[in-house]
Design a protein around this motif. Structure first.
Motif: not given
Ligand SMILES: [Zn+2]
Length: 204
Positions: A51, A76-77, A79
């Motif tokens: 992430g 990707e997030p 995180k």
């Protein structure tokens, strides 16, 4: 640390209206790391299979710009967001990013100070507390280590200097360090005395 990328203070202006009109300029440090620079603190972006990890998140009005900048780089997030200290040009994105699912991490004192309205002597202004989602949900008293994106990330709390919640974030394998506002190349050092800053600590 010879050869280490050092990410440090862009002299903060705390005028958030002004900040909303500014762009974030991105510099690529290596295949996984970028620094976004705008009107306040520098944002470090670390992208990998685990992430996205951010160090600081600028002013609240530029959060959308920051999110769109990241989405152009990766799917990707976000995180984790690690706050180097409490100033609004470093934690302004916390509320929106926390609501979007990011885990906010900081020294204990950052959460304590962000949990109430707090007065900033050097801009003669009271900054309102952050909402629940904007507060760090993981805090540490001294040091913490993350093992993410194939790096060992060492967070180190420093003695009272710029504030009483300062931390550096060192990405040991990438050899990049974010030092928050404990160092500036554009001004004399700034001690936020109302937030526990101290000249002796900063020298230390
Ligand atoms: Zn600061």
């Amino acid at each position: 640390m010879l050869g280490t990328f050092i990410i440090f203070l862009s002299l903060p202006t705390l005028d958030t209206t002004y900040a909303s009109h500014l762009e974030l300029n991105t510099t690529k440090l290596n295949d996984n790391m970028y620094v976004a620079q705008g009107s306040g603190g520098n944002v470090l972006l670390f992208i990998g299979n685990d992430g996205v990890i951010l160090v600081d998140d600028q002013y609240a009005p530029v959060t959308k710009k920051l999110q769109s900048l990241i989405s152009n780089l990766t799917n990707e997030p976000i995180k984790f967001v690690i706050n180097t200290h409490l100033h609004p040009d470093h934690v302004g994105g916390n509320e929106k990013l926390g609501e979007a699912g990011a885990i906010i991490v900081s020294h204990d004192n950052v959460r304590i100070r962000l949990s109430t309205d707090h007065f900033f002597e050097f801009i003669n202004m009271t900054i309102p507390l952050l909402s629940g989602k904007g507060l760090p949900i993981i805090t540490f008293p001294q040091n913490m280590t993350f093992y993410q994106n194939e790096d060992e990330i060492k967070i180190t709390h420093l003695d009272n200097g710029h504030t009483d919640g300062d931390s550096t974030v060192y990405f040991t394998k990438n050899n990049v360090i974010h030092v928050g506002d404990d160092f500036s190349d554009r001004s004399y050092p700034l001690m936020d005395l109302a937030s526990g800053g101290s000249i002796d600590g900063l020298i230390g």
